[in-house]
Write a protein that holds these residues in place. Structure first.
Motif, PDB file in Angstrom:
ATOM      1  N   ASP A 532     -27.390  20.961 -74.224  1.00  0.00           N
ATOM      2  CA  ASP A 532     -27.460  22.418 -74.293  1.00  0.00           C
ATOM      3  C   ASP A 532     -26.326  22.980 -75.145  1.00  0.00           C
ATOM      4  O   ASP A 532     -25.411  23.654 -74.656  1.00  0.00           O
ATOM      5  CB  ASP A 532     -27.418  23.007 -72.882  1.00  0.00           C
ATOM      6  N   VAL A 533     -26.390  22.698 -76.427  1.00  0.00           N
ATOM      7  CA  VAL A 533     -25.394  23.203 -77.387  1.00  0.00           C
ATOM      8  C   VAL A 533     -26.117  23.831 -78.569  1.00  0.00           C
ATOM      9  O   VAL A 533     -25.658  23.774 -79.699  1.00  0.00           O
ATOM     10  CB  VAL A 533     -24.442  22.082 -77.867  1.00  0.00           C
ATOM     11  N   LYS A 534     -27.255  24.446 -78.293  1.00  0.00           N
ATOM     12  CA  LYS A 534     -28.093  25.031 -79.335  1.00  0.00           C
ATOM     13  C   LYS A 534     -27.496  26.337 -79.848  1.00  0.00           C
ATOM     14  O   LYS A 534     -26.718  27.007 -79.163  1.00  0.00           O
ATOM     15  CB  LYS A 534     -29.487  25.294 -78.773  1.00  0.00           C
ATOM     16  N   GLY A 535     -27.881  26.692 -81.068  1.00  0.00           N
ATOM     17  CA  GLY A 535     -27.486  27.988 -81.611  1.00  0.00           C
ATOM     18  C   GLY A 535     -25.980  28.160 -81.663  1.00  0.00           C
ATOM     19  O   GLY A 535     -25.248  27.261 -82.080  1.00  0.00           O
ATOM     20  N   PRO A 536     -25.475  29.327 -81.245  1.00  0.00           N
ATOM     21  CA  PRO A 536     -24.031  29.565 -81.270  1.00  0.00           C
ATOM     22  C   PRO A 536     -23.259  28.522 -80.470  1.00  0.00           C
ATOM     23  O   PRO A 536     -23.654  28.149 -79.363  1.00  0.00           O
ATOM     24  CB  PRO A 536     -23.904  30.958 -80.633  1.00  0.00           C
ATOM     25  N   GLN A 537     -22.161  28.063 -81.038  1.00  0.00           N
ATOM     26  CA  GLN A 537     -21.359  27.014 -80.425  1.00  0.00           C
ATOM     27  C   GLN A 537     -20.282  27.607 -79.511  1.00  0.00           C
ATOM     28  O   GLN A 537     -19.602  28.576 -79.880  1.00  0.00           O
ATOM     29  CB  GLN A 537     -20.691  26.162 -81.504  1.00  0.00           C
ATOM     30  N   THR A 538     -20.104  27.010 -78.345  1.00  0.00           N
ATOM     31  CA  THR A 538     -19.079  27.484 -77.423  1.00  0.00           C
ATOM     32  C   THR A 538     -17.701  27.049 -77.901  1.00  0.00           C
ATOM     33  O   THR A 538     -17.547  25.994 -78.533  1.00  0.00           O
ATOM     34  CB  THR A 538     -19.344  26.950 -76.001  1.00  0.00           C
TER      35      THR A 538
END
Length: 779
Positions: A532-538
């Motif tokens: 769950d690391v899709k799209g914008p990165q934390t």
């Protein structure tokens, strides 16, 4: 006669807005008095010929006898589900056995008409599904239910639309200019879209991500730890596989299809590239709007879906997905609503309720289980799936649902644990491997909090953002990095003062916890992530989310310093140059940005978690706020983090030089996060904060369309919003949370001004990382 009355189909009676009343009536009575009820429409569409399949209704039907109609349609019996009804109607009426991934939910429309001299009143909510086949099904492959269907034929969808528009008496009437017209619009848009325009759109969407290479020094790792690292990365790739499945049940086959066909054309390459960033057909930066359709999806062959026809290999269909992103992802039945879940949950024992709302279970239907068994021709013992409730739902632990994946990951982590040199890393890897198979993550999360190793590993089910129905279900993810010892030592201050911050929070003392445990903080250089690391990165995370562990042991946080540096350089600095008033631009610096990120994560660990409701019941903020929890919690961590920085500066624990820079850096950061979209929790939370502070005149829009901070007003505005959010959480007040988000989580004119400026100069919205060190290591 008495026997036929007993066997007559019963329907759920609905309100005029489509809600169940709790009343059921015989079908004949429903149509006699005109009660609202539910039906299902299933269309078969042949892609190669652009034709829809029609059925001719049997001559003795009580409604529209002998007229051409939808491929398959029927009532949804009391207690039944929409999707399973669609599957069953196709099987019964046409002899077609199709799995659920063949059915694309399109829309629900209200059909109202009166026929048979007023004796048949039809008020129905119809769920419309589309089955897309590659080619027309041979007519001799159908097995028609003679009591329902007298014939079938294919017709071009545009011709059919024109005939309906002319009220041709051979066809059951539908208003093509009303709700049912959506069917034809969807098909037309899907297959008439210009390839060049679509390619340009995807190119524009891809440009919003700055492609960066993230590296970290592995030289300090021992040979044994490097071997362990390779195994952990292999386990992390398994987290990816599970996550694709958690998003939607046809998502894995879509992924494989797009990858296989990526070199077919420039458009196919762009589809694959943007899919890799989003890990689904829905674009994270566009309010989860679909950038693919079922027409782009995988082709699957079912040789035995119908009776055999000489020379025909069988039915080929497109693995479907709906255009709106399913709020329950693949954690719940796609046609389940909140009311059904809550009614089921209320019938369960306390232990069963815990399973239903657990982070680590999926919710399924017994009827789907039974239907799949009957369609496959296998007799399956469903005993374990039928106990404990008269309702159709049941819960399945992750360890069972994802068993083949988790067994593989468990074996890899056990091997890595045997090799690891750090005792705490050994404990983590072995306990996480055990948790994958036991579904009990408590001990492994404690081991993660206590991890003290140069090789830093986070792996397992944690975040609940994908569950937009309740926020209960956790997705699998992995973050692997090398600890930055110097930076870790510098941030120890925040963990040491967590209890002090809790006791001084701007809320009623009755809501404050007396036993907040300082959260260990680890700063790492990220070398790989997955799941769950899709799209914008934390840039950071604070875990675990399990309130039991938060209460017993607190939380731990991990800061991804190289990710923060990449975002600051590629995004925040350019945003400041465009959106911040020139006199304040120099106040936007990396130290302020990174320090607030640290404080944000710290503040997840303080404030209300386990709460006492006004009626005396014990609960948690997550359970009470449900789908609103994530946005409220992200807003809390952000705004309370800003309050906490000022508090620590006032105690001379941080330099006073941060006072102005933290506020201006935060202002620039608002524009960064809002660009994630108002469907995403961080974007929602940021819009709430910006609009509140703007309303309080702490943020100012200047005549040149730049923004600045009013330093005289910002501190009070930050504190007032902190108090508002903390109090709502402490009371478990979902209604107040909803009103707050409705009022402030909007794309206001000032936000539009800023986002348009960023669009004009094409400042990236986020980063898309590649991992150089890992690529070399795995060669």
């Amino acid at each position: 006669m008495a026997e036929s009355v007993v066997q007559e189909e019963h329907l759920d009676v609905l309100t005029m807005t489509g809600q169940k009343t709790g009343i059921t009536k015989p079908r004949s009575e429903v149509h006699r008095v005109g009660d609202y009820h539910r039906t299902v429409n299933a269309w078969i569409f042949a892609e190669s010929t652009q034709e829809l399949l029609l059925q001719r209704r049997a001559d003795f039907k009580d409604s529209w006898p002998g007229m051409w109609d939808i491929s398959s349609a029927g009532h949804i019996s009391a207690g039944d589900s929409s999707l399973i009804s669609a599957q069953r109607e196709l099987q019964e009426e046409l002899g077609i056995n199709l799995p659920k991934d063949a059915f694309e939910f399109l829309f629900t429309f209200v059909q109202q008409n009166v026929i048979n001299d007023g004796k048949f009143i039809n008020n129905e909510f119809a769920d419309v599904y589309l089955v897309t086949t590659l080619n027309p099904i041979p007519l001799e492959a159908f097995t028609l239910q003679q009591t329902e269907v007298s014939a079938v034929k294919y017709i071009a969808y545009e011709e059919y639309k024109n005939l309906l528009a002319k009220d041709d008496p051979s066809f059951v009437p539908y208003d093509v200019n009303g709700g049912y017209g959506q069917l034809f619009n969807i098909i037309s848009q899907r297959y008439k879209e210009n390839t060049m325009e679509r390619s340009l759109t995807l190119q524009k969407q891809l440009r919003r991500y700055a492609h960066v290479s993230l590296n970290a020094e592995l030289a300090g790792l021992s040979d044994a730890d490097k071997e362990a690292l390779v195994l952990v990365i292999k386990a992390a790739t398994v987290m990816d596989e599970i996550f694709y499945l958690q998003v939607w049940y046809s998502n894995p086959v879509l992924r494989d299809w797009l990858k296989e066909h990526a070199d077919a054309s420039e458009l196919d390459k762009l589809k694959w590239m943007y899919y890799l960033i989003n890990k689904s057909p829905w674009s994270s930066l566009d309010e989860n709007e679909a950038f693919l359709t079922t027409a782009d999806s995988a082709v699957k062959l079912l040789p035995d879906a119908t009776k055999p026809v000489n020379g025909w290999k069988g039915l080929e269909y497109k693995a479907s997905f709906p255009l709106p992103k399913p709020p329950g992802a693949n954690f719940y039945p796609p046609d389940m609503d909140k009311m059904e879940f809550e009614l089921w949950k209320s019938s369960l024992t306390e232990k069963q309720q815990e399973d239903a709302t657990s982070f680590f279970t999926v919710i399924k239907r017994r009827s789907e289980f039974n239907l799949d068994s009957s369609l496959s021709g296998h007799i399956v013992d469903a005993t374990n799936h039928s106990v404990g409730s008269i309702y159709d739902l049941y819960s399945v632990p992750y360890s069972e649902e994802y068993n083949s994946y988790l067994t593989r990951a468990s074996e890899l982590l056990h091997k890595a644990g045997d090799m690891a040199s750090s005792p705490s890393l050994k404990r983590l890897l072995h306990s996480k491997a055990d948790a994958f198979l036991s579904n009990n993550y408590y001990d492994s999360d404690i081991a993660w909090i206590e991890l003290d190793s140069e090789l830093d590993v986070t792996i397992g089910p944690y975040e609940t953002y994908e569950d937009a129905i309740f926020g209960y279900k956790a997705t699998f993810e992995a973050f692997i990095g090398i600890r930055d010892d110097k930076a870790t030592a510098q941030v120890k201050l925040f963990g040491d003062n967590l209890q002090v911050l809790e006791q001084n929070l701007p809320m009623d003392n009755a809501y404050k916890s007396k036993d907040v445990i300082a959260a260990p903080i680890r700063v790492i250089q990220l070398i790989y992530n997955s799941g769950d690391v899709k799209g914008p990165q934390t840039v950071a995370f604070n875990l675990p989310n399990d309130e039991r562990i938060v209460k017993d042991r607190g939380t731990s946080m991990v800061m991804l310093k190289n990710v923060s540096e990449a975002k600051f350089k590629n995004i925040l600095r350019p945003i400041a140059d465009v959106c911040i008033r020139k006199e304040q631009q120099e106040l936007v610096d990396f130290d302020s940005f990174f320090t607030h990120n640290i404080c944000h994560e710290c503040c997840h660990g303080i404030g209300p978690h386990s709460i006492t409701l006004p009626d005396g019941r014990q609960s948690t903020v997550r359970l009470e706020l449900q789908e609103l929890h994530s946005a409220m919690e992200e807003a809390k961590a952000d705004i309370v983090g800003l309050w906490a920085l000022k508090f620590l500066i006032g105690r001379d624990l941080l330099p006073k030089s941060l006072v102005k820079s933290m506020y201006v850096s935060f202002l620039a950061g608002c524009f960064r996060s809002v660009r994630f979209g108002l469907e995403e929790s961080h974007g929602k939370g940021q819009a709430l904060q910006f609009n509140w502070l703007f309303e309080k005149e702490a943020f100012i829009l200047n005549s040149d369309d730049t923004f600045s901070v009013d330093f005289d007003k910002v501190e009070g505005a930050v504190e007032s919003l902190s108090t508002e959010i903390l109090t709502i959480q402490a009371r478990g007040d979902k209604e107040a949370a909803s009103l707050l988000l409705q009022k402030y989580c909007t794309m206001t004119q000032p936000l539009k001004v800023a986002l348009q400026k960023l669009e004009n100069v094409q400042v990236p919205v986020d980063i898309a990382p590649t991992f150089t060190a890992v690529n070399k290591l795995m060669q």
